[in-house]
Each structure stands twice: as structure tokens, then as C-alpha cells.
Design an enzyme around this catalytic site. Structure first.
Site, PDB file in Angstrom:
ATOM      1  N   MET A   1       0.850  -1.197   0.000  1.00 14.02           N
ATOM      2  CA  MET A   1       0.000   0.000   0.000  1.00 14.02           C
ATOM      3  C   MET A   1       0.886   1.248   0.000  1.00 14.02           C
ATOM      4  O   MET A   1       0.438   2.346   0.338  1.00 14.02           O
ATOM      5  CB  MET A   1      -0.930  -0.005   1.217  1.00 14.02           C
ATOM      6  CG  MET A   1      -1.844  -1.236   1.189  1.00 14.02           C
ATOM      7  SD  MET A   1      -3.472  -0.975   1.879  1.00 14.02           S
ATOM      8  CE  MET A   1      -3.084  -0.587   3.561  1.00 14.02           C
TER       9      MET A   1
ATOM     10  N   HIS B   1       8.985   1.075   3.395  1.00 11.25           N
ATOM     11  CA  HIS B   1      10.013   1.096   4.442  1.00 11.25           C
ATOM     12  C   HIS B   1      10.925  -0.125   4.264  1.00 11.25           C
ATOM     13  O   HIS B   1      10.761  -0.893   3.300  1.00 11.25           O
ATOM     14  CB  HIS B   1       9.370   1.141   5.838  1.00 11.25           C
ATOM     15  CG  HIS B   1       8.336   0.072   6.051  1.00 11.25           C
ATOM     16  ND1 HIS B   1       8.642  -1.262   6.097  1.00 11.25           N
ATOM     17  CD2 HIS B   1       6.991   0.146   6.197  1.00 11.25           C
ATOM     18  CE1 HIS B   1       7.547  -1.959   6.286  1.00 11.25           C
ATOM     19  NE2 HIS B   1       6.520  -1.143   6.339  1.00 11.25           N
ATOM     20  N   GLU B   2      11.843  -0.288   5.218  1.00 12.31           N
ATOM     21  CA  GLU B   2      12.840  -1.356   5.069  1.00 12.31           C
ATOM     22  C   GLU B   2      12.232  -2.752   4.958  1.00 12.31           C
ATOM     23  O   GLU B   2      12.801  -3.637   4.322  1.00 12.31           O
ATOM     24  CB  GLU B   2      13.816  -1.324   6.246  1.00 12.31           C
ATOM     25  CG  GLU B   2      14.866  -0.257   6.072  1.00 12.31           C
ATOM     26  CD  GLU B   2      15.523   0.100   7.383  1.00 12.31           C
ATOM     27  OE1 GLU B   2      16.605  -0.440   7.647  1.00 12.31           O
ATOM     28  OE2 GLU B   2      14.951   0.902   8.140  1.00 12.31           O
ATOM     29  N   GLY B   3      11.066  -2.937   5.589  1.00 17.49           N
ATOM     30  CA  GLY B   3      10.380  -4.228   5.478  1.00 17.49           C
ATOM     31  C   GLY B   3      10.035  -4.511   4.018  1.00 17.49           C
ATOM     32  O   GLY B   3      10.297  -5.610   3.501  1.00 17.49           O
ATOM     33  N   HIS B   4       9.475  -3.488   3.339  1.00 19.71           N
ATOM     34  CA  HIS B   4       9.124  -3.669   1.923  1.00 19.71           C
ATOM     35  C   HIS B   4      10.389  -3.919   1.089  1.00 19.71           C
ATOM     36  O   HIS B   4      10.383  -4.735   0.173  1.00 19.71           O
ATOM     37  CB  HIS B   4       8.426  -2.414   1.379  1.00 19.71           C
ATOM     38  CG  HIS B   4       7.112  -2.120   2.022  1.00 19.71           C
ATOM     39  ND1 HIS B   4       6.866  -0.970   2.743  1.00 19.71           N
ATOM     40  CD2 HIS B   4       5.963  -2.830   2.050  1.00 19.71           C
ATOM     41  CE1 HIS B   4       5.633  -0.994   3.180  1.00 19.71           C
ATOM     42  NE2 HIS B   4       5.047  -2.093   2.786  1.00 19.71           N
TER      43      HIS B   4
ATOM     44  N   SER C   1       7.170   1.616  11.112  1.00 20.80           N
ATOM     45  CA  SER C   1       7.061   3.069  10.973  1.00 20.80           C
ATOM     46  C   SER C   1       6.535   3.678  12.275  1.00 20.80           C
ATOM     47  O   SER C   1       6.643   4.876  12.505  1.00 20.80           O
ATOM     48  CB  SER C   1       6.152   3.418   9.802  1.00 20.80           C
ATOM     49  OG  SER C   1       5.023   2.596   9.825  1.00 20.80           O
TER      50      SER C   1
HETATM   51  O1  PAF Z   1       0.070  -5.633   3.697  1.00 21.43           O
HETATM   52  C1  PAF Z   1      -0.395  -4.762   2.933  1.00 21.43           C
HETATM   53  O2  PAF Z   1       0.228  -3.760   2.676  1.00 21.43           O
HETATM   54  C2  PAF Z   1      -1.769  -4.961   2.321  1.00 21.43           C
HETATM   55  O3  PAF Z   1      -2.612  -5.600   3.206  1.00 21.43           O
HETATM   56  C3  PAF Z   1      -1.731  -5.719   0.960  1.00 21.43           C
HETATM   57  C4  PAF Z   1      -1.213  -7.120   1.116  1.00 21.43           C
HETATM   58  C5  PAF Z   1      -0.848  -4.959  -0.017  1.00 21.43           C
HETATM   59  C6  PAF Z   1      -3.137  -5.780   0.380  1.00 21.43           C
HETATM   60  O4  PAF Z   1      -3.670  -4.516   0.148  1.00 21.43           O
END
Ligand code: PAF
Length: 281
Positions: A30, A34-37, A186
Site C-alpha cells: 500500500m 520502508h525497510e520491510g518492503h 514506521s
Molecule cells: O500488507 C499490505 O500492505 C496490504 O494488506 C496488501 C497485502 C498490499 C493488500 O492490500
């Protein structure tokens, strides 16, 4: 890196990549990366020829009391992070692109939802399942990556993919931690200086429970109580929950056995922190 705003454009691009035999790794988010992503993108980059990142603040997973409009957004910053992480295709659709018409059917997640953080967010995982079903159909990835910080979400997604035979391999990625063990979030910046010093106790209490299990203590109630006592004695936070369930089914257990999750949520003055540990016994 190419940025796509429409489903058709992204599909055409990926159709060509797929035709030339390239594997597709997908990281749905969404945004407000951040570092997790970044750790998810790193995994995707290492294991696929094409990496797709989606940024979409999904309205259907917000409850009536949760403010969809207030969710943090910063596309320019996210775009730079995505570029640095080696993303090939960034999918950034509008709400109208993803939900052009009133839905004629919907998703209802019936298991693994009424516990942990899901207990207080009725309908949340229905929205997550709905948007991911759409995104998996749009991207048709070989593999998708999700953080274990939200282990309940991973359990729900694994159930969804299994129930609907969605041909994607789900890769849970371990939680990224600070040097002192605190799970990166965050929300950590909202901790006071004193609370920040105390906060690593959360992970330490999970580690202690894992150690106790290894040493033969399988009494779930006792293990939970020990964690609560540690957090209450060593931090100024208030325990929201400490739970032990089977994983990924998230069924209550009295004795720890098989694959389990120990999960907790603790409220500090301006921040609510969550953490968990999954253990195979
Ligand atoms: O974890 C998230 O950011 C959301 O729940 C996801 C998996 C992108 C679904 O909108």
C-alpha cells in the site's frame, strides 16, 4: 523501471515478458515503503527475472472507523525506493481503475481472521483477500512476497491461494529487526526515548518463550503469562494481547506442539507495537 497506471498496459507488458519465458516476482504493497518492503523486493529481485511492485491503498480493507484518507502516501519517495530496489514494473492504479463498478460478488474469509489483530478489524481480511485475488489475476506472478511481521495476513493469503487454486508461490519473508531486536516499524518513531529503550523487551520475551519451549515447557498458558509478566515488569507498555495459536490455522492450543505462533501487541503512549515468532516443535 516502467510505471503503469492501467491494468491493460501492465498486462500487455507482462504478457510479452511471460512469452519470452521470464519468471515474475510480485510484491503487493500500500506504499509508503520502508525497510520491510525493501527486504521483500530484495527477495523478489534475487529469485525472479521480472519484479513487479504494486502500490495501491486498498479501500475495501479499511473499516468504517479506520481512516482510508489519512493513510500515509508519498508516491515520489516510493518511486525512488522502488528504482533503487531494482523494480522493473511499478503498478500504481487509481481506485477507479481497480474498482470501476459496484462489485457483483465478494470475498468472505471464514477462518484465521477472528483472532489477533483481526479480532478488532472485522471485514479487514475480506478486503485483503479481494484485492489480492484481483492483483494475482492482473499480474499472474510465479511468486509473491509478504512480510511475516503480519503473520496473520500471511496465513490468510496462504489459505486463499490454497482454496482458490491460485497458481502463485507465496514466500513469507522474516521480519526485519533493529540491532537490539526491535521489529522495524514506521510506528517506532512515536516511542518516547524511554519507551524505545524498553521496546526490545518484546522480542526478548518471545525469544525467552522459544527457549522455554525448547527446554520442555509446553504449557501455553504458563508461557503466555511469563511473557505478560516480563513486559509488565520491564516496560511501561500495556499488554493488548499475548496469544499462542497453531500456525497457519490460528486455532487455540493448550500445549505447544507442531508449528505454532506466539504473537503479541503492546500499547505504548503513542504507539501500538506488534511482534511474533513462529516456531516448529
Ligand atoms: O500488507 C499490505 O500492505 C496490504 O494488506 C496488501 C497485502 C498490499 C493488500 O492490500
Amino acid at each position: 523501471m516502467k510505471v503503469f497506471h492501467t491494468i491493460n498496459e501492465l498486462r500487455n507488458e507482462l504478457k510479452n515478458e511471460r512469452k519470452s519465458g521470464k519468471s515474475i516476482g510480485f510484491v503487493p504493497t500500500m506504499g509508503y515503503l520502508h525497510e520491510g518492503h525493501v527486504s521483500l523486493l530484495k527477495e523478489a529481485r534475487e529469485n525472479n527475472e521480472i519484479v513487479v511492485l504494486s502500490i495501491f491503498v486498498n479501500p475495501t480493507q479499511f473499516g468504517p472507523n479506520e481512516d482510508f484518507d489519512q493513510y500515509p502516501r508519498d508516491f515520489e519517495r516510493d518511486e525512488k525506493i522502488a528504482l533503487n530496489a531494482g523494480v522493473d514494473c511499478l503498478f500504481y492504479p487509481t481506485v477507479e481503475e481497480m474498482y470501476p463498478n459496484e462489485l457483483k460478488s465478494t470475498m468472505k474469509v471464514t477462518k484465521r481472521v477472528d483472532v489477533l489483530c483481526g479480532e478488532k478489524r472485522p471485514g479487514h481480511f475480506d478486503g485483503v483477500a479481494l484485492v489480492l485475488t484481483k492483483l494475482f489475476n492482473i499480474v499472474q506472478p510465479d511468486q509473491a512476497y509478504f512480510g511475516l511481521k503480519d503473520a496473520q495476513q500471511v496465513a490468510v493469503i496462504e489459505g486463499l491461494v490454497e482454496d482458490y487454486n491460485i497458481p502463485v508461490k507465496i514466500n513469507p519473508v522474516p521480519t526485519v529487526r533493529e540491532e537490539d531486536g526491535l521489529a522495524k516499524s514506521s510506528r517506532n518513531i512515536y516511542l518516547t526515548e524511554k519507551e524505545r529503550k524498553e521496546a526490545p523487551v518484546l522480542y526478548k520475551s518471545l525469544q525467552k518463550a522459544a527457549e522455554d519451549i525448547q527446554n520442555g515447557n509446553h504449557n501455553a498458558e504458563q508461557l503466555k503469562q511469563n511473557i505478560i509478566n516480563t513486559i509488565e515488569n520491564e516496560t511501561s507498555g500495556t499488554v493488548d494481547y499475548v496469544s499462542i495459536y497453531s500456525y497457519p490455522d490460528l486455532e487455540p492450543i493448550n500445549r505447544t506442539n507442531g508449528k505454532i505462533i506466539i504473537a503479541l501487541a503492546v500499547k505504548f503512549s503513542n504507539s501500538r507495537l506488534i511482534d511474533n515468532m513462529i516456531i516448529s516443535i
